[in-house]
Design a protein around this motif. Structure first.
Motif, short mmCIF file in Angstrom:
data_model
loop_
_atom_site.label_atom_id
_atom_site.label_comp_id
_atom_site.label_asym_id
_atom_site.label_seq_id
_atom_site.Cartn_x
_atom_site.Cartn_y
_atom_site.Cartn_z
N SER A 44 52.47 33.85 -36.98
CA SER A 44 51.50 34.51 -36.10
C SER A 44 50.68 33.50 -35.30
O SER A 44 50.70 32.30 -35.56
CB SER A 44 50.57 35.38 -36.94
N LYS A 45 49.93 34.01 -34.34
CA LYS A 45 49.06 33.20 -33.51
C LYS A 45 48.03 32.45 -34.36
O LYS A 45 47.70 31.29 -34.09
CB LYS A 45 48.36 34.11 -32.50
N ARG B 83 48.98 28.96 -35.71
CA ARG B 83 49.26 27.87 -34.77
C ARG B 83 48.03 27.00 -34.60
O ARG B 83 46.92 27.50 -34.45
CB ARG B 83 49.68 28.43 -33.41
N CYS C 96 45.77 24.95 -32.44
CA CYS C 96 45.52 24.91 -31.00
C CYS C 96 44.31 24.08 -30.61
O CYS C 96 44.20 23.68 -29.45
CB CYS C 96 45.33 26.33 -30.48
#
Length: 143
Positions: free
Chosen positions: A14-15, A18, A20
């Protein structure tokens, strides 16, 4: 941190999983511990994450080794798929210890890989990482 223990490992990416944040990426790259194998380098660091996940991951492929973007994108796609299948190897010890970690996976192989190659090398590196997570030094450093 109690949210981490309830996070479902599943075979998804899922996001929230990640990595970032630029500041955190720079910190992991500068101060993280590394595990090297024939085609991959894992750089990791125990941290407190904003998201309720045990691990946030960043995958990179060198532009110097692979000039064409479609080659780099293919390798990253293969790495994401292999990580998604094996992430439970590192989720289990982290959830048991109620820890969180930032992880960078850098592909350093010279040949354009196929899925079986990436899958095998990532599995080998994940086993090494799991054994590192089980060591008492990690537990002491983060307390």
């Amino acid at each position: 941190m109690s949210e981490v223990a309830s996070y479902p490992a599943g075979e998804t990416f899922s996001k929230a999983e990640r990595l970032c944040r630029k500041k955190l990426i720079d910190e992991v790259y500068a101060n993280g511990m590394s595990i090297k194998s024939a085609a991959m380098v894992f750089v990791y660091m125990p941290v407190e994450l904003d998201e309720p996940v045990p691990v946030q991951v960043l995958m990179t492929v060198s532009k110097r080794l692979y000039k064409r973007a479609h080659d780099r994108n293919r390798i990253k796609r293969l790495m994401r798929e292999a990580y998604r299948r094996h992430k439970s190897l590192i989720y289990e010890p982290l959830v048991a210890q109620e820890k969180q970690m930032a992880l960078m996976i850098i592909f350093t192989g010279r040949q354009m890989p196929n899925y079986a190659y990436v899958y095998g090398k990532l599995f080998e590196s994940m086993k090494k990482l799991r054994s590192q997570l089980s060591k008492p030094e990690l537990k002491e450093n983060n307390e």
